[in-house]
Design a protein around this motif. Structure first.
Motif, short mmCIF file in Angstrom:
data_model
loop_
_atom_site.label_atom_id
_atom_site.label_comp_id
_atom_site.label_asym_id
_atom_site.label_seq_id
_atom_site.Cartn_x
_atom_site.Cartn_y
_atom_site.Cartn_z
N THR A 63 -2.52 -5.84 3.69
CA THR A 63 -2.65 -4.94 4.83
C THR A 63 -3.32 -5.65 5.99
O THR A 63 -4.41 -6.22 5.83
N PRO B 193 -5.60 -6.33 9.22
CA PRO B 193 -6.85 -5.67 9.63
C PRO B 193 -6.61 -4.69 10.77
O PRO B 193 -5.70 -4.85 11.58
N ARG B 194 -7.43 -3.66 10.80
CA ARG B 194 -7.32 -2.66 11.86
C ARG B 194 -7.68 -3.28 13.22
O ARG B 194 -8.56 -4.13 13.30
N SER C 144 0.83 -1.21 0.00
CA SER C 144 0.00 0.00 0.00
C SER C 144 0.86 1.26 0.00
O SER C 144 0.51 2.27 -0.63
N ASP D 21 -14.10 -6.08 8.27
CA ASP D 21 -13.79 -7.45 7.86
C ASP D 21 -13.17 -8.21 9.03
O ASP D 21 -11.96 -8.27 9.19
N GLN E 288 -15.50 -2.11 3.98
CA GLN E 288 -15.25 -3.53 4.18
C GLN E 288 -13.94 -3.78 4.91
O GLN E 288 -13.83 -4.68 5.73
N ARG E 289 -12.93 -2.95 4.63
CA ARG E 289 -11.64 -3.13 5.30
C ARG E 289 -11.74 -2.81 6.79
O ARG E 289 -10.95 -3.32 7.59
N TYR E 290 -12.69 -1.98 7.17
CA TYR E 290 -12.88 -1.67 8.59
C TYR E 290 -13.61 -2.79 9.33
O TYR E 290 -13.33 -3.05 10.50
N ASN F 137 -4.33 -3.66 -1.09
CA ASN F 137 -4.69 -3.77 0.33
C ASN F 137 -4.78 -5.21 0.81
O ASN F 137 -5.14 -5.45 1.97
N ASP G 84 -15.80 -0.65 -0.50
CA ASP G 84 -14.54 -1.37 -0.30
C ASP G 84 -13.80 -0.84 0.93
O ASP G 84 -13.22 -1.61 1.71
N THR G 85 -13.79 0.48 1.10
CA THR G 85 -13.13 1.06 2.27
C THR G 85 -13.82 0.61 3.55
O THR G 85 -13.17 0.25 4.53
#
Length: 570
Positions: free
Chosen positions: A136, A138-139, A94, A420, A416-418, A133, A413-414
Protein backbone atom coordinates in the motif's frame (compact mmCIF):
# COMPACT_ATOMS: atom_id res chain seq x y z
CA UNK A 1 -34.37 -12.69 2.79
CA UNK A 2 -34.09 -9.13 4.02
CA UNK A 3 -31.87 -8.16 6.95
CA UNK A 4 -32.95 -5.00 8.77
CA UNK A 5 -30.98 -3.06 11.36
CA UNK A 6 -32.58 -0.47 13.64
CA UNK A 7 -30.98 2.47 15.41
CA UNK A 8 -31.36 3.00 19.20
CA UNK A 9 -34.59 4.95 18.57
CA UNK A 10 -36.16 2.07 16.66
CA UNK A 11 -35.83 3.69 13.24
CA UNK A 12 -34.58 1.79 10.20
CA UNK A 13 -30.82 2.19 9.90
CA UNK A 14 -29.84 -0.39 7.26
CA UNK A 15 -31.73 -2.77 4.98
CA UNK A 16 -30.00 -5.54 3.00
CA UNK A 17 -31.75 -7.82 0.53
CA UNK A 18 -29.95 -11.17 0.18
CA UNK A 19 -32.58 -12.53 -2.20
CA UNK A 20 -30.64 -10.94 -5.07
CA UNK A 21 -28.34 -13.98 -4.94
CA UNK A 22 -30.90 -16.24 -6.61
CA UNK A 23 -28.54 -18.97 -7.82
CA UNK A 24 -27.61 -20.02 -4.27
CA UNK A 25 -30.66 -19.18 -2.12
CA UNK A 26 -29.76 -21.51 0.77
CA UNK A 27 -26.20 -20.19 0.94
CA UNK A 28 -27.58 -16.63 0.84
CA UNK A 29 -29.99 -17.40 3.71
CA UNK A 30 -27.23 -18.87 5.90
CA UNK A 31 -24.84 -16.01 5.12
CA UNK A 32 -27.68 -13.56 5.89
CA UNK A 33 -28.10 -15.20 9.31
CA UNK A 34 -24.40 -14.78 10.09
CA UNK A 35 -24.45 -11.24 8.69
CA UNK A 36 -27.37 -10.26 10.92
CA UNK A 37 -25.77 -11.35 14.17
CA UNK A 38 -22.14 -10.58 13.37
CA UNK A 39 -22.92 -6.98 12.41
CA UNK A 40 -25.53 -6.30 15.10
CA UNK A 41 -23.23 -3.90 16.95
CA UNK A 42 -21.32 -2.49 13.99
CA UNK A 43 -21.64 0.87 12.31
CA UNK A 44 -23.92 1.36 9.26
CA UNK A 45 -20.92 2.11 7.04
CA UNK A 46 -19.23 -1.18 8.00
CA UNK A 47 -22.38 -3.15 7.20
CA UNK A 48 -22.76 -1.52 3.79
CA UNK A 49 -19.13 -2.17 2.88
CA UNK A 50 -19.28 -5.82 3.95
CA UNK A 51 -22.58 -6.44 2.14
CA UNK A 52 -21.05 -5.19 -1.11
CA UNK A 53 -17.91 -7.28 -0.50
CA UNK A 54 -20.04 -10.44 -0.21
CA UNK A 55 -20.98 -10.06 -3.88
CA UNK A 56 -17.51 -11.36 -4.76
CA UNK A 57 -18.21 -14.57 -2.84
CA UNK A 58 -21.47 -15.20 -4.68
CA UNK A 59 -19.85 -14.28 -8.01
CA UNK A 60 -17.19 -16.92 -7.29
CA UNK A 61 -19.82 -19.56 -6.47
CA UNK A 62 -21.77 -18.79 -9.64
CA UNK A 63 -18.68 -19.03 -11.84
CA UNK A 64 -16.68 -21.85 -10.24
CA UNK A 65 -18.82 -23.78 -7.74
CA UNK A 66 -22.40 -23.86 -9.12
CA UNK A 67 -23.08 -27.19 -7.41
CA UNK A 68 -22.86 -25.82 -3.87
CA UNK A 69 -26.36 -25.74 -2.41
CA UNK A 70 -25.63 -24.76 1.20
CA UNK A 71 -22.74 -23.76 3.43
CA UNK A 72 -22.38 -27.38 4.56
CA UNK A 73 -21.06 -28.11 1.05
CA UNK A 74 -18.26 -25.57 1.51
CA UNK A 75 -15.05 -27.29 2.59
CA UNK A 76 -11.50 -26.05 3.02
CA UNK A 77 -10.73 -26.69 -0.65
CA UNK A 78 -13.56 -24.35 -1.70
CA UNK A 79 -12.25 -21.59 0.58
CA UNK A 80 -8.77 -22.01 -0.88
CA UNK A 81 -10.24 -21.86 -4.37
CA UNK A 82 -11.93 -18.57 -3.44
CA UNK A 83 -8.57 -17.21 -2.29
CA UNK A 84 -7.06 -18.25 -5.63
CA UNK A 85 -10.00 -16.57 -7.39
CA UNK A 86 -9.23 -13.32 -5.56
CA UNK A 87 -5.50 -13.62 -6.25
CA UNK A 88 -6.23 -13.73 -9.97
CA UNK A 89 -7.76 -10.26 -9.79
CA UNK A 90 -5.70 -7.16 -10.51
CA UNK A 91 -6.83 -5.54 -7.27
CA UNK A 92 -4.47 -4.33 -4.57
CA UNK A 93 -3.59 -6.93 -1.96
CA UNK A 94 -5.44 -4.96 0.72
CA UNK A 95 -8.61 -5.06 -1.43
CA UNK A 96 -8.30 -8.82 -1.93
CA UNK A 97 -7.73 -9.27 1.79
CA UNK A 98 -10.84 -7.22 2.59
CA UNK A 99 -13.00 -9.40 0.33
CA UNK A 100 -11.62 -12.57 1.92
CA UNK A 101 -11.91 -11.18 5.45
CA UNK A 102 -15.66 -10.56 5.09
CA UNK A 103 -16.31 -14.14 3.95
CA UNK A 104 -14.00 -15.51 6.66
CA UNK A 105 -16.00 -13.63 9.32
CA UNK A 106 -19.30 -15.07 8.09
CA UNK A 107 -17.93 -18.62 7.92
CA UNK A 108 -16.28 -18.20 11.31
CA UNK A 109 -19.56 -17.05 12.89
CA UNK A 110 -21.41 -20.07 11.49
CA UNK A 111 -18.68 -22.43 12.67
CA UNK A 112 -18.81 -21.02 16.22
CA UNK A 113 -22.54 -20.49 16.63
CA UNK A 114 -24.24 -22.79 14.09
CA UNK A 115 -21.85 -25.71 13.53
CA UNK A 116 -24.78 -27.72 12.16
CA UNK A 117 -24.77 -25.48 9.07
CA UNK A 118 -21.12 -26.04 8.08
CA UNK A 119 -18.96 -29.07 7.34
CA UNK A 120 -17.67 -30.74 10.50
CA UNK A 121 -14.08 -30.87 9.22
CA UNK A 122 -14.01 -27.32 7.84
CA UNK A 123 -10.73 -25.49 8.47
CA UNK A 124 -10.50 -21.79 7.67
CA UNK A 125 -7.17 -20.94 5.96
CA UNK A 126 -4.91 -18.79 8.11
CA UNK A 127 -3.20 -15.60 6.90
CA UNK A 128 -4.35 -15.91 3.31
CA UNK A 129 -2.83 -12.55 2.33
CA UNK A 130 0.31 -12.00 4.44
CA UNK A 131 1.67 -8.47 4.82
CA UNK A 132 -1.45 -7.11 3.19
CA UNK A 133 -0.40 -3.48 3.68
CA UNK A 134 3.20 -3.87 2.50
CA UNK A 135 2.30 -2.83 -1.05
CA UNK A 136 0.00 0.00 0.00
CA UNK A 137 1.51 3.37 -0.96
CA UNK A 138 1.93 5.82 1.93
CA UNK A 139 -0.82 8.34 2.51
CA UNK A 140 -0.27 11.76 0.99
CA UNK A 141 1.08 14.21 3.55
CA UNK A 142 1.58 17.95 3.32
CA UNK A 143 4.76 19.54 4.59
CA UNK A 144 4.63 22.07 7.40
CA UNK A 145 4.92 25.00 4.99
CA UNK A 146 2.20 23.56 2.74
CA UNK A 147 -0.33 23.03 5.54
CA UNK A 148 0.41 26.51 6.89
CA UNK A 149 -0.35 27.99 3.46
CA UNK A 150 -3.59 25.97 3.27
CA UNK A 151 -4.74 27.15 6.70
CA UNK A 152 -3.83 30.76 5.89
CA UNK A 153 -6.00 30.59 2.76
CA UNK A 154 -8.82 28.96 4.72
CA UNK A 155 -8.59 31.68 7.37
CA UNK A 156 -8.93 34.36 4.68
CA UNK A 157 -12.06 32.75 3.22
CA UNK A 158 -13.57 32.10 6.65
CA UNK A 159 -13.25 35.72 7.71
CA UNK A 160 -14.66 36.97 4.40
CA UNK A 161 -17.71 34.68 4.51
CA UNK A 162 -18.36 35.42 8.18
CA UNK A 163 -18.21 39.18 7.55
CA UNK A 164 -20.67 38.82 4.65
CA UNK A 165 -23.07 36.75 6.77
CA UNK A 166 -22.93 39.18 9.71
CA UNK A 167 -23.50 42.08 7.34
CA UNK A 168 -26.61 40.35 6.00
CA UNK A 169 -27.95 39.74 9.51
CA UNK A 170 -27.31 43.37 10.42
CA UNK A 171 -29.12 44.66 7.32
CA UNK A 172 -32.11 42.39 8.02
CA UNK A 173 -32.40 43.80 11.51
CA UNK A 174 -32.72 47.35 10.15
CA UNK A 175 -35.74 46.83 7.84
CA UNK A 176 -39.44 46.25 8.49
CA UNK A 177 -39.59 42.55 7.68
CA UNK A 178 -43.28 42.22 8.58
CA UNK A 179 -44.27 44.90 6.05
CA UNK A 180 -42.04 43.36 3.38
CA UNK A 181 -43.54 39.91 4.00
CA UNK A 182 -47.05 41.27 3.36
CA UNK A 183 -46.21 43.49 0.37
CA UNK A 184 -46.53 41.61 -2.93
CA UNK A 185 -46.11 44.57 -5.27
CA UNK A 186 -42.35 44.89 -5.81
CA UNK A 187 -42.82 48.38 -7.27
CA UNK A 188 -43.58 49.65 -3.77
CA UNK A 189 -40.31 48.29 -2.34
CA UNK A 190 -36.85 49.78 -2.74
CA UNK A 191 -35.04 46.87 -4.38
CA UNK A 192 -31.82 48.87 -4.53
CA UNK A 193 -31.66 48.62 -0.73
CA UNK A 194 -29.72 45.44 0.04
CA UNK A 195 -31.54 44.97 3.35
CA UNK A 196 -34.92 45.12 1.60
CA UNK A 197 -33.70 42.69 -1.04
CA UNK A 198 -32.54 40.20 1.59
CA UNK A 199 -35.81 40.55 3.52
CA UNK A 200 -37.82 39.73 0.37
CA UNK A 201 -35.79 36.54 -0.09
CA UNK A 202 -36.19 35.54 3.56
CA UNK A 203 -39.86 36.40 4.03
CA UNK A 204 -41.25 35.51 0.62
CA UNK A 205 -38.93 32.72 -0.54
CA UNK A 206 -37.94 30.98 2.69
CA UNK A 207 -34.40 32.36 2.71
CA UNK A 208 -33.39 30.78 -0.62
CA UNK A 209 -32.61 33.07 -3.54
CA UNK A 210 -35.24 32.23 -6.21
CA UNK A 211 -33.95 30.72 -9.42
CA UNK A 212 -33.87 32.78 -12.59
CA UNK A 213 -36.66 30.71 -14.16
CA UNK A 214 -38.93 31.55 -11.21
CA UNK A 215 -38.20 35.28 -11.33
CA UNK A 216 -38.74 35.46 -15.11
CA UNK A 217 -41.80 33.23 -15.19
CA UNK A 218 -44.49 34.69 -17.47
CA UNK A 219 -47.21 36.43 -15.51
CA UNK A 220 -45.37 36.29 -12.17
CA UNK A 221 -44.41 39.98 -12.27
CA UNK A 222 -41.04 39.15 -10.71
CA UNK A 223 -38.68 40.40 -13.40
CA UNK A 224 -37.82 43.44 -11.27
CA UNK A 225 -36.47 41.00 -8.66
CA UNK A 226 -34.26 39.36 -11.29
CA UNK A 227 -32.67 42.62 -12.42
CA UNK A 228 -32.25 43.77 -8.82
CA UNK A 229 -30.43 40.51 -8.11
CA UNK A 230 -28.01 41.26 -10.93
CA UNK A 231 -27.42 44.78 -9.61
CA UNK A 232 -26.51 43.37 -6.20
CA UNK A 233 -23.89 41.03 -7.67
CA UNK A 234 -25.95 37.98 -8.59
CA UNK A 235 -27.39 35.05 -6.66
CA UNK A 236 -24.08 33.84 -5.10
CA UNK A 237 -23.44 37.31 -3.67
CA UNK A 238 -26.89 37.49 -2.09
CA UNK A 239 -26.70 33.90 -0.86
CA UNK A 240 -23.45 34.67 0.97
CA UNK A 241 -25.32 37.22 3.10
CA UNK A 242 -27.98 34.67 4.08
CA UNK A 243 -26.50 31.22 4.59
CA UNK A 244 -23.69 28.80 3.84
CA UNK A 245 -22.74 27.76 0.29
CA UNK A 246 -20.45 24.89 -0.78
CA UNK A 247 -17.58 27.24 -1.60
CA UNK A 248 -17.87 28.99 1.78
CA UNK A 249 -18.37 25.74 3.70
CA UNK A 250 -15.19 24.01 2.48
CA UNK A 251 -12.73 26.39 4.24
CA UNK A 252 -14.48 25.62 7.54
CA UNK A 253 -14.22 21.88 6.88
CA UNK A 254 -10.52 22.24 6.07
CA UNK A 255 -9.81 24.21 9.26
CA UNK A 256 -11.83 21.82 11.44
CA UNK A 257 -10.39 18.70 9.78
CA UNK A 258 -6.81 19.95 10.18
CA UNK A 259 -7.33 20.38 13.94
CA UNK A 260 -9.44 17.32 14.76
CA UNK A 261 -7.60 14.84 12.46
CA UNK A 262 -11.02 13.43 11.50
CA UNK A 263 -11.43 11.19 8.47
CA UNK A 264 -13.20 12.92 5.53
CA UNK A 265 -16.44 10.96 5.85
CA UNK A 266 -16.49 11.29 9.63
CA UNK A 267 -15.90 15.03 9.22
CA UNK A 268 -18.70 15.30 6.64
CA UNK A 269 -21.15 13.58 8.99
CA UNK A 270 -20.46 15.72 12.06
CA UNK A 271 -23.67 16.29 14.01
CA UNK A 272 -25.02 19.64 15.09
CA UNK A 273 -24.79 18.50 18.72
CA UNK A 274 -21.19 17.30 18.38
CA UNK A 275 -19.90 19.92 20.83
CA UNK A 276 -20.30 20.16 24.60
CA UNK A 277 -18.57 22.10 27.34
CA UNK A 278 -15.82 20.31 29.22
CA UNK A 279 -17.08 19.20 32.63
CA UNK A 280 -13.84 20.00 34.47
CA UNK A 281 -11.92 22.61 32.49
CA UNK A 282 -13.34 26.09 31.95
CA UNK A 283 -13.02 27.55 28.48
CA UNK A 284 -12.56 24.14 26.87
CA UNK A 285 -15.07 22.27 24.70
CA UNK A 286 -15.22 18.59 23.76
CA UNK A 287 -15.90 17.62 20.14
CA UNK A 288 -17.33 14.14 19.51
CA UNK A 289 -17.83 12.34 16.23
CA UNK A 290 -18.35 8.84 14.89
CA UNK A 291 -15.91 7.00 12.68
CA UNK A 292 -17.34 4.78 9.96
CA UNK A 293 -15.43 1.58 10.74
CA UNK A 294 -15.28 2.02 14.51
CA UNK A 295 -17.82 1.71 17.28
CA UNK A 296 -15.74 3.91 19.56
CA UNK A 297 -16.76 7.55 19.76
CA UNK A 298 -13.90 9.81 18.68
CA UNK A 299 -13.33 12.88 20.84
CA UNK A 300 -10.93 15.74 21.33
CA UNK A 301 -11.08 18.84 23.50
CA UNK A 302 -10.18 22.36 22.39
CA UNK A 303 -9.76 25.75 24.00
CA UNK A 304 -11.83 28.71 22.85
CA UNK A 305 -8.93 31.13 23.20
CA UNK A 306 -8.44 31.60 19.44
CA UNK A 307 -10.84 33.00 16.87
CA UNK A 308 -10.43 30.00 14.57
CA UNK A 309 -10.36 27.29 17.22
CA UNK A 310 -12.66 24.36 16.46
CA UNK A 311 -15.44 25.32 18.94
CA UNK A 312 -15.63 28.84 17.53
CA UNK A 313 -15.68 27.54 13.96
CA UNK A 314 -18.51 25.14 14.78
CA UNK A 315 -20.47 27.98 16.39
CA UNK A 316 -20.17 29.93 13.14
CA UNK A 317 -21.22 26.98 10.99
CA UNK A 318 -24.26 26.43 13.23
CA UNK A 319 -25.34 30.03 12.72
CA UNK A 320 -24.66 30.11 8.98
CA UNK A 321 -26.52 26.86 8.28
CA UNK A 322 -29.50 27.39 10.60
CA UNK A 323 -31.52 29.29 7.90
CA UNK A 324 -31.37 26.12 5.77
CA UNK A 325 -32.78 23.68 8.33
CA UNK A 326 -36.38 24.29 7.32
CA UNK A 327 -35.55 22.96 3.84
CA UNK A 328 -33.35 20.00 4.89
CA UNK A 329 -34.84 16.47 4.73
CA UNK A 330 -35.36 14.75 8.07
CA UNK A 331 -32.43 12.33 7.68
CA UNK A 332 -29.95 15.23 7.31
CA UNK A 333 -31.44 17.69 9.76
CA UNK A 334 -29.08 16.66 12.57
CA UNK A 335 -25.96 17.14 10.43
CA UNK A 336 -23.69 20.15 10.72
CA UNK A 337 -22.49 20.66 7.14
CA UNK A 338 -25.73 21.22 5.21
CA UNK A 339 -25.73 23.34 2.06
CA UNK A 340 -27.91 24.41 -0.83
CA UNK A 341 -26.92 23.06 -4.23
CA UNK A 342 -28.43 23.97 -7.61
CA UNK A 343 -27.46 21.50 -10.33
CA UNK A 344 -30.47 21.04 -12.60
CA UNK A 345 -32.70 21.06 -9.53
CA UNK A 346 -32.35 22.72 -6.15
CA UNK A 347 -31.57 20.56 -3.12
CA UNK A 348 -30.73 21.42 0.46
CA UNK A 349 -28.99 18.55 2.21
CA UNK A 350 -25.79 17.25 3.75
CA UNK A 351 -22.97 18.17 1.40
CA UNK A 352 -22.38 15.15 -0.91
CA UNK A 353 -18.87 13.64 -1.16
CA UNK A 354 -18.40 14.51 -4.85
CA UNK A 355 -19.22 18.16 -4.20
CA UNK A 356 -16.90 18.22 -1.21
CA UNK A 357 -13.98 16.89 -3.30
CA UNK A 358 -14.75 19.27 -6.15
CA UNK A 359 -14.74 22.39 -4.00
CA UNK A 360 -11.54 21.35 -2.20
CA UNK A 361 -9.84 21.32 -5.61
CA UNK A 362 -11.41 24.66 -6.51
CA UNK A 363 -10.26 26.09 -3.17
CA UNK A 364 -6.64 25.16 -3.92
CA UNK A 365 -6.90 26.57 -7.45
CA UNK A 366 -8.58 29.79 -6.31
CA UNK A 367 -5.76 30.57 -3.89
CA UNK A 368 -2.99 29.39 -6.21
CA UNK A 369 -1.65 26.92 -3.63
CA UNK A 370 1.55 25.13 -4.64
CA UNK A 371 3.66 22.39 -3.11
CA UNK A 372 7.30 22.76 -2.07
CA UNK A 373 8.45 22.08 -5.64
CA UNK A 374 6.29 24.86 -7.07
CA UNK A 375 3.71 22.54 -8.64
CA UNK A 376 -0.06 22.97 -8.04
CA UNK A 377 -0.89 21.53 -4.64
CA UNK A 378 -2.84 18.26 -4.70
CA UNK A 379 -5.06 18.97 -1.71
CA UNK A 380 -7.60 16.50 -0.32
CA UNK A 381 -9.42 16.32 2.99
CA UNK A 382 -7.91 12.85 3.51
CA UNK A 383 -4.41 14.34 3.52
CA UNK A 384 -5.29 16.57 6.49
CA UNK A 385 -5.52 13.64 8.91
CA UNK A 386 -2.21 12.10 7.87
CA UNK A 387 -0.55 15.53 7.91
CA UNK A 388 -1.88 16.39 11.36
CA UNK A 389 -0.84 13.06 12.86
CA UNK A 390 2.65 13.30 11.33
CA UNK A 391 3.21 16.78 12.78
CA UNK A 392 1.69 15.74 16.12
CA UNK A 393 3.98 12.70 16.20
CA UNK A 394 6.95 15.03 15.87
CA UNK A 395 5.63 17.32 18.62
CA UNK A 396 5.10 14.30 20.91
CA UNK A 397 8.75 13.30 20.66
CA UNK A 398 8.04 10.56 18.09
CA UNK A 399 6.25 8.48 20.74
CA UNK A 400 4.01 6.20 18.70
CA UNK A 401 1.84 5.19 21.68
CA UNK A 402 0.96 8.82 22.40
CA UNK A 403 0.23 9.38 18.72
CA UNK A 404 -1.92 6.22 18.68
CA UNK A 405 -3.98 7.57 21.59
CA UNK A 406 -4.36 10.91 19.79
CA UNK A 407 -5.52 9.18 16.60
CA UNK A 408 -7.76 6.79 18.56
CA UNK A 409 -6.38 3.81 16.65
CA UNK A 410 -6.90 0.27 17.92
CA UNK A 411 -3.27 -0.76 17.29
CA UNK A 412 0.07 1.03 16.81
CA UNK A 413 0.39 -0.68 13.41
CA UNK A 414 -2.39 1.50 12.01
CA UNK A 415 -0.73 4.62 13.40
CA UNK A 416 2.60 3.58 11.90
CA UNK A 417 1.07 3.51 8.42
CA UNK A 418 0.02 7.14 8.87
CA UNK A 419 3.36 8.45 10.10
CA UNK A 420 5.81 6.22 8.20
CA UNK A 421 7.66 8.99 6.34
CA UNK A 422 11.36 9.42 5.51
CA UNK A 423 11.60 12.47 7.78
CA UNK A 424 9.98 10.55 10.64
CA UNK A 425 12.26 7.54 10.10
CA UNK A 426 15.32 9.80 10.21
CA UNK A 427 14.12 11.36 13.46
CA UNK A 428 13.49 7.92 14.94
CA UNK A 429 16.99 6.83 13.92
CA UNK A 430 18.45 9.87 15.70
CA UNK A 431 16.51 9.04 18.87
CA UNK A 432 17.56 5.38 18.78
CA UNK A 433 21.17 6.43 18.19
CA UNK A 434 21.06 8.81 21.15
CA UNK A 435 19.66 6.09 23.42
CA UNK A 436 22.32 3.65 22.25
CA UNK A 437 25.05 6.21 22.99
CA UNK A 438 23.67 6.70 26.50
CA UNK A 439 23.66 2.93 27.01
CA UNK A 440 27.29 2.64 25.87
CA UNK A 441 28.31 5.44 28.26
CA UNK A 442 26.52 3.68 31.08
CA UNK A 443 28.27 0.38 30.34
CA UNK A 444 31.66 2.08 30.13
CA UNK A 445 31.01 3.85 33.43
CA UNK A 446 31.59 7.32 32.05
CA UNK A 447 29.04 8.87 34.37
CA UNK A 448 29.05 6.33 37.20
CA UNK A 449 30.66 8.66 39.75
CA UNK A 450 28.17 11.44 39.01
CA UNK A 451 25.27 8.95 39.16
CA UNK A 452 26.43 7.63 42.52
CA UNK A 453 26.70 11.12 43.97
CA UNK A 454 23.25 12.05 42.65
CA UNK A 455 21.81 8.81 44.10
CA UNK A 456 23.31 9.61 47.47
CA UNK A 457 21.81 13.09 47.44
CA UNK A 458 18.39 11.88 46.31
CA UNK A 459 17.91 9.21 49.02
CA UNK A 460 16.87 10.04 52.57
CA UNK A 461 19.33 7.91 54.57
CA UNK A 462 17.55 8.51 57.87
CA UNK A 463 15.11 5.72 56.96
CA UNK A 464 17.79 3.17 56.04
CA UNK A 465 16.85 0.75 58.82
CA UNK A 466 16.42 -3.00 59.03
CA UNK A 467 15.49 -5.41 61.80
CA UNK A 468 15.59 -2.71 64.52
CA UNK A 469 19.00 -1.26 63.60
CA UNK A 470 19.82 2.29 62.53
CA UNK A 471 22.84 2.79 60.27
CA UNK A 472 25.34 5.57 60.94
CA UNK A 473 26.23 5.83 57.23
CA UNK A 474 24.33 3.57 54.79
CA UNK A 475 26.52 4.89 51.92
CA UNK A 476 29.89 4.01 53.47
CA UNK A 477 30.09 0.60 51.79
CA UNK A 478 31.64 -1.14 54.82
CA UNK A 479 29.17 -4.03 54.70
CA UNK A 480 30.03 -7.28 52.97
CA UNK A 481 29.62 -7.03 49.20
CA UNK A 482 28.71 -3.30 49.33
CA UNK A 483 30.21 -0.38 47.39
CA UNK A 484 31.04 3.06 48.69
CA UNK A 485 28.61 5.74 47.54
CA UNK A 486 25.69 3.34 47.03
CA UNK A 487 22.88 2.63 49.47
CA UNK A 488 23.56 -0.55 51.42
CA UNK A 489 21.37 -3.47 50.30
CA UNK A 490 22.61 -6.10 52.79
CA UNK A 491 19.35 -7.27 54.37
CA UNK A 492 20.09 -8.44 57.95
CA UNK A 493 23.75 -7.60 57.42
CA UNK A 494 23.52 -5.11 60.28
CA UNK A 495 24.19 -7.91 62.82
CA UNK A 496 27.87 -7.90 61.96
CA UNK A 497 28.26 -4.36 60.58
CA UNK A 498 30.37 -1.84 62.57
CA UNK A 499 28.04 1.00 61.47
CA UNK A 500 25.01 -0.53 63.24
CA UNK A 501 23.42 1.59 66.00
CA UNK A 502 20.91 0.04 68.45
CA UNK A 503 18.88 2.59 70.49
CA UNK A 504 17.65 1.20 73.82
CA UNK A 505 13.92 1.93 73.48
CA UNK A 506 10.74 -0.13 73.29
CA UNK A 507 10.06 0.44 69.55
CA UNK A 508 13.51 -0.79 68.54
CA UNK A 509 13.19 -3.75 70.90
CA UNK A 510 9.80 -4.63 69.38
CA UNK A 511 11.34 -4.78 65.90
CA UNK A 512 14.27 -6.87 67.17
CA UNK A 513 11.87 -9.32 68.82
CA UNK A 514 9.89 -9.58 65.56
CA UNK A 515 13.14 -10.25 63.71
CA UNK A 516 14.02 -13.02 66.17
CA UNK A 517 10.58 -14.63 65.78
CA UNK A 518 10.87 -14.44 61.99
CA UNK A 519 14.29 -16.10 62.04
CA UNK A 520 13.01 -18.87 64.28
CA UNK A 521 9.97 -19.43 62.04
CA UNK A 522 12.19 -19.49 58.93
CA UNK A 523 14.00 -22.51 60.34
CA UNK A 524 10.82 -24.54 59.75
CA UNK A 525 10.35 -23.45 56.11
CA UNK A 526 13.86 -23.03 54.66
CA UNK A 527 16.27 -25.73 53.60
CA UNK A 528 18.33 -26.67 56.71
CA UNK A 529 21.70 -26.01 55.07
CA UNK A 530 20.57 -22.59 53.80
CA UNK A 531 19.20 -21.60 57.21
CA UNK A 532 22.35 -22.68 59.05
CA UNK A 533 24.58 -20.84 56.59
CA UNK A 534 22.67 -17.55 56.33
CA UNK A 535 20.50 -17.03 59.38
CA UNK A 536 21.73 -19.18 62.31
CA UNK A 537 24.72 -16.87 63.06
CA UNK A 538 22.44 -13.82 63.07
CA UNK A 539 19.94 -15.46 65.42
CA UNK A 540 22.77 -16.41 67.79
CA UNK A 541 24.09 -12.81 67.85
CA UNK A 542 20.60 -11.44 68.36
CA UNK A 543 19.71 -13.73 71.28
CA UNK A 544 23.08 -13.78 73.09
CA UNK A 545 24.57 -10.33 72.46
CA UNK A 546 21.76 -7.88 71.67
CA UNK A 547 18.45 -8.73 73.35
CA UNK A 548 20.16 -9.27 76.69
CA UNK A 549 21.17 -5.60 76.77
CA UNK A 550 17.55 -4.43 77.12
CA UNK A 551 16.06 -4.17 80.63
CA UNK A 552 13.11 -6.36 81.75
CA UNK A 553 10.93 -3.21 81.89
CA UNK A 554 11.58 -2.50 78.18
CA UNK A 555 10.84 -6.15 77.34
CA UNK A 556 7.47 -5.79 79.13
CA UNK A 557 6.59 -2.56 77.27
CA UNK A 558 7.67 -4.02 73.91
CA UNK A 559 5.56 -7.14 74.44
CA UNK A 560 2.45 -4.95 74.81
CA UNK A 561 3.01 -3.19 71.43
CA UNK A 562 1.82 -4.46 68.04
CA UNK A 563 4.60 -6.36 66.33
CA UNK A 564 5.76 -4.61 63.12
CA UNK A 565 5.60 -6.44 59.78
CA UNK A 566 8.91 -7.59 58.30
CA UNK A 567 9.93 -8.62 54.77
CA UNK A 568 9.67 -12.32 54.02
CA UNK A 569 12.82 -14.26 54.93
CA UNK A 570 13.70 -16.69 52.17
Amino acid sequence: MVVNFLDPDGRAENCFDFSVHKRAPQVAAEIALAFRYHHAGHSPATRVGDFHALRKWFAFLDAHEPGIGSMSDVDTAVLRAFITFLDAKSWAKSTRHSAWSVVKQMVGWLKRNRPDLVASDLEIPFNAFPRKNAETPPRAVLSRSEIEAVLAAARKDIEASWDAFRMGQSLLSMVDRRHIAQERDLKRLDLDDLGVMLAIIVEQYGGLVPRQSVMLERGANRSRLHFATLRHGGSPKLTGHLHMMPETLIPYMIAIGAQTYANPEALRELRRDCMSEHLLLDGRSVIRWSKGRSNRVQRRSFLRDKTLSVPNLIDRVLQMTSPLLAHVPAQDRERLFVVETVYGSRTVSLIPPYLMSKHVRLFAQRHGLTDDSGQPLSLTLASLRATGLTLAHEALGHDILKTQALANHATPDTTQRYIDRPIVRRAQQRIVGSLQAQFVDLVRGANSADDERSDALAIDASHATAGGFICKDPFSGVGEGQKSGRLCTAWLGCFTCPNAVIPLDADVLGRLLSTRDALVAARQTLAPDRWRLLYAPKLEILENDILSRFSPELHLVASMKTAPALPLIE
